[in-house]
Write a protein that holds these residues in place. Structure first.
Motif, PDB file in Angstrom:
ATOM      1  N   ALA A  60     -44.565 -35.273 -33.245  1.00  0.00           N
ATOM      2  CA  ALA A  60     -45.006 -35.167 -31.850  1.00  0.00           C
ATOM      3  C   ALA A  60     -46.286 -34.341 -31.745  1.00  0.00           C
ATOM      4  O   ALA A  60     -47.244 -34.749 -31.069  1.00  0.00           O
ATOM      5  CB  ALA A  60     -43.890 -34.548 -31.001  1.00  0.00           C
ATOM      6  N   ILE A 149     -43.376 -30.909 -24.660  1.00  0.00           N
ATOM      7  CA  ILE A 149     -42.416 -31.415 -25.656  1.00  0.00           C
ATOM      8  C   ILE A 149     -41.116 -30.658 -25.443  1.00  0.00           C
ATOM      9  O   ILE A 149     -41.076 -29.436 -25.576  1.00  0.00           O
ATOM     10  CB  ILE A 149     -42.905 -31.177 -27.104  1.00  0.00           C
ATOM     11  N   ASP A 170     -43.155 -35.062 -21.792  1.00  0.00           N
ATOM     12  CA  ASP A 170     -43.880 -36.192 -22.383  1.00  0.00           C
ATOM     13  C   ASP A 170     -43.148 -36.706 -23.610  1.00  0.00           C
ATOM     14  O   ASP A 170     -43.121 -37.900 -23.873  1.00  0.00           O
ATOM     15  CB  ASP A 170     -45.299 -35.748 -22.729  1.00  0.00           C
ATOM     16  N   ALA A 171     -42.593 -35.787 -24.378  1.00  0.00           N
ATOM     17  CA  ALA A 171     -41.798 -36.165 -25.550  1.00  0.00           C
ATOM     18  C   ALA A 171     -40.668 -35.152 -25.695  1.00  0.00           C
ATOM     19  O   ALA A 171     -40.701 -34.082 -25.080  1.00  0.00           O
ATOM     20  CB  ALA A 171     -42.664 -36.190 -26.810  1.00  0.00           C
ATOM     21  N   LEU A 190     -36.576 -38.577 -32.115  1.00  0.00           N
ATOM     22  CA  LEU A 190     -37.760 -38.301 -31.294  1.00  0.00           C
ATOM     23  C   LEU A 190     -37.770 -39.296 -30.150  1.00  0.00           C
ATOM     24  O   LEU A 190     -37.580 -40.500 -30.373  1.00  0.00           O
ATOM     25  CB  LEU A 190     -39.009 -38.443 -32.176  1.00  0.00           C
ATOM     26  N   SER A 192     -39.443 -40.454 -26.059  1.00  0.00           N
ATOM     27  CA  SER A 192     -40.426 -40.304 -24.994  1.00  0.00           C
ATOM     28  C   SER A 192     -40.149 -41.390 -23.963  1.00  0.00           C
ATOM     29  O   SER A 192     -39.790 -42.512 -24.315  1.00  0.00           O
ATOM     30  CB  SER A 192     -41.841 -40.456 -25.549  1.00  0.00           C
ATOM     31  N   LEU A 197     -47.108 -43.716 -25.336  1.00  0.00           N
ATOM     32  CA  LEU A 197     -46.986 -42.568 -26.234  1.00  0.00           C
ATOM     33  C   LEU A 197     -46.011 -42.886 -27.376  1.00  0.00           C
ATOM     34  O   LEU A 197     -46.227 -42.475 -28.524  1.00  0.00           O
ATOM     35  CB  LEU A 197     -46.520 -41.325 -25.460  1.00  0.00           C
ATOM     36  N   ARG A 198     -44.965 -43.646 -27.080  1.00  0.00           N
ATOM     37  CA  ARG A 198     -44.016 -44.029 -28.133  1.00  0.00           C
ATOM     38  C   ARG A 198     -44.716 -44.813 -29.248  1.00  0.00           C
ATOM     39  O   ARG A 198     -44.435 -44.619 -30.423  1.00  0.00           O
ATOM     40  CB  ARG A 198     -42.876 -44.870 -27.553  1.00  0.00           C
ATOM     41  N   LEU A 201     -46.472 -42.313 -31.338  1.00  0.00           N
ATOM     42  CA  LEU A 201     -45.537 -41.532 -32.156  1.00  0.00           C
ATOM     43  C   LEU A 201     -45.096 -42.336 -33.375  1.00  0.00           C
ATOM     44  O   LEU A 201     -44.991 -41.797 -34.487  1.00  0.00           O
ATOM     45  CB  LEU A 201     -44.311 -41.123 -31.319  1.00  0.00           C
TER      46      LEU A 201
END
Ligand code: PLP
Length: 413
Positions: A60, A149, A170-171, A190, A192, A197-198, A201
């Motif tokens: 992240a 995060i 955000d994550a 992890l 999001s 954004l995924r 990542l």
């Protein structure tokens, strides 16, 4: 009341999901992969499996740094040392923020001061399954062009309203390490809520996380050993004996396993271990729900003891209950309780021993800082396991010791 003789059974310090031999069956589970089951459980579109919670945080941070170029990461001054090590691993700059008094949340004013235009991310942390205030962090972060995060390593299953922790920022990430609940020995998830954004990542993971067979082999053996030893009759050897050795030599950092290596292994989470996690998942939602029921009763019992504070949920928060965090009136009283109960097999322990600046072995990673509330939190809290293996009678014995120690206090009632 001191019970120096090791007991025949030993309650683990946290509520780990009891493993079953059937989990180890080598073929893919019919009910779906670990990632799919985890996504359904938290109500996310998808989750990304990594080899540890720390590795998930590294992915992240690396991703967000690539997107924004900023370097400062704001973390609670009282949290897992691995968080500080992860920030250093990424070549980023750690900035500690003190806690609000007696709370796992950031101090609001300290956070506002810490959140400037250099900040890459804020890391609100759901310690011990309690639901931290993410909304405040999101408001500040987004106004400053920074990210949030959520560290939900200890809170897999915790929700605010109907939304899982980890999805408001955000994550976010969860830990599948031993002691955090459902486990692949080491592992992390992890998440999001943001599809673009995924994608980033996943791209980072492809770029920086290799398949390393030697690590996977090692973790696979560790997972097997864990399956063999995680039972009340054997925990006194696997967990209790090393704990009591560390306590005898006066090393509380080793006693709770805060002495982490400064290098973070990064490798993919192998298919067999993911399958083991997927099979264990069949029992996980019910285990979380039973834990919450048991916690409600026991939380009420603890809360009825005056002069202590048992962290709980407020408003629409619905946390998980790996253990209770109990705040004692002062350090001396806390230590008198621990002198009688720590290492006695009744699930009493401590969370992290120090505020981050006070670990000698982290001196190259964490700069000195004035964080009085985090220090006081470290000095006055203890934990009581919410494991199903802590019998009612043992829990009651723990409560009695706390009551007795409070009564013996000068001026105690
Ligand atoms: C355990 C933990 C981590 C790291 O997770 P691992 O899976 O052990 O790498 C991060 N933050 C907190 C608060 C933790 O308790």
């Amino acid at each position: 009341m001191a019970i120096r003789r090791p007991r025949r059974t030993e309650a683990p310090p946290t509520a780990g999901l009891p493993p079953r031999w059937g989990d180890l069956w080598p073929f893919a589970p019919r009910q779906g992969s670990l990632e799919r089951r985890a996504a359904a459980f938290i109500g996310a579109d998808e989750v990304q499996a990594e080899c540890s919670g720390t590795a998930a945080l590294v992915v992240a941070l690396t991703t967000l740094h690539r997107l924004s170029g900023r370097r400062v990461v704001v973390v609670p001054a009282y949290t897992c040392p691995l968080v500080a090590i992860a920030v250093a691993h990424c070549g980023l700059e750690l900035r500690l923020c003190d806690l609000a008094p007696g709370s796992i949340d950031f101090d609001a004013q300290a956070l506002a001061r810490a959140c400037d235009r250099d900040v890459l991310a804020l890391v609100p942390t759901h310690l011990g399954g309690r639901v931290a205030d993410v909304a405040a962090a999101v408001a500040l972060a987004h106004a400053a062009g920074a990210f949030v995060i959520e560290d939900a390593a200890q809170a897999f299953g915790a929700r605010r309203g109907r939304v899982s922790v980890g999805l408001d920022g955000d994550a976010g990430f969860f830990s599948l390490a031993v002691g955090k609940g459902l486990t692949t020995y080491e592992g992390g998830l992890l998440v999001s809520a943001d599809a673009s954004l995924r994608r980033e990542l996943r791209r980072t993971s492809r770029e920086i996380v290799p398949w390393r067979p030697a690590w996977e082999l090692r973790r696979s053996f560790e997972l097997l050993a864990y399956h063999a030893c995680y039972r009340p009759s054997l925990l006194r050897f696997a967990y209790g004996a090393p704990l009591r050795r560390a306590l005898r030599r006066g090393d509380p950092v080793a006693a709770v396993g805060d002495d982490f290596p400064l290098r973070i292994p990064l490798h993919t989470l192998g298919r067999w271990r993911r399958n083991v996690g997927a099979r264990a998942f069949a029992r996980w939602p019910a285990f979380v729900a039973e834990g919450a029921l048991r916690a409600r009763r026991r939380h009420a019992r603890l809360a009825a003891i005056g002069d202590i504070d048992v962290l709980g949920d407020a408003g629409d928060a619905n946390g998980t209950w790996p253990f209770f965090i109990v705040r004692m009136p002062d350090e001396a009283t806390r230590d008198r309780v621990l002198a009688r109960l720590w290492g006695e097999g009744r699930g009493v322990s401590r969370l992290f021993i120090h505020a981050l600046p006070d670990y000698a072995y982290l001196r190259d990673v964490v700069a000195p800082a004035d964080v009085p509330n985090a220090r006081r939190f470290a000095a006055t809290t203890l934990t009581i396991s919410n494991s199903p293996w802590l019998a009612d009678a043992d829990f009651e014995a723990v409560c009695s010791v706390i009551e007795l120690v409070l009564q013996e206090r000068p001026g105690g009632t």
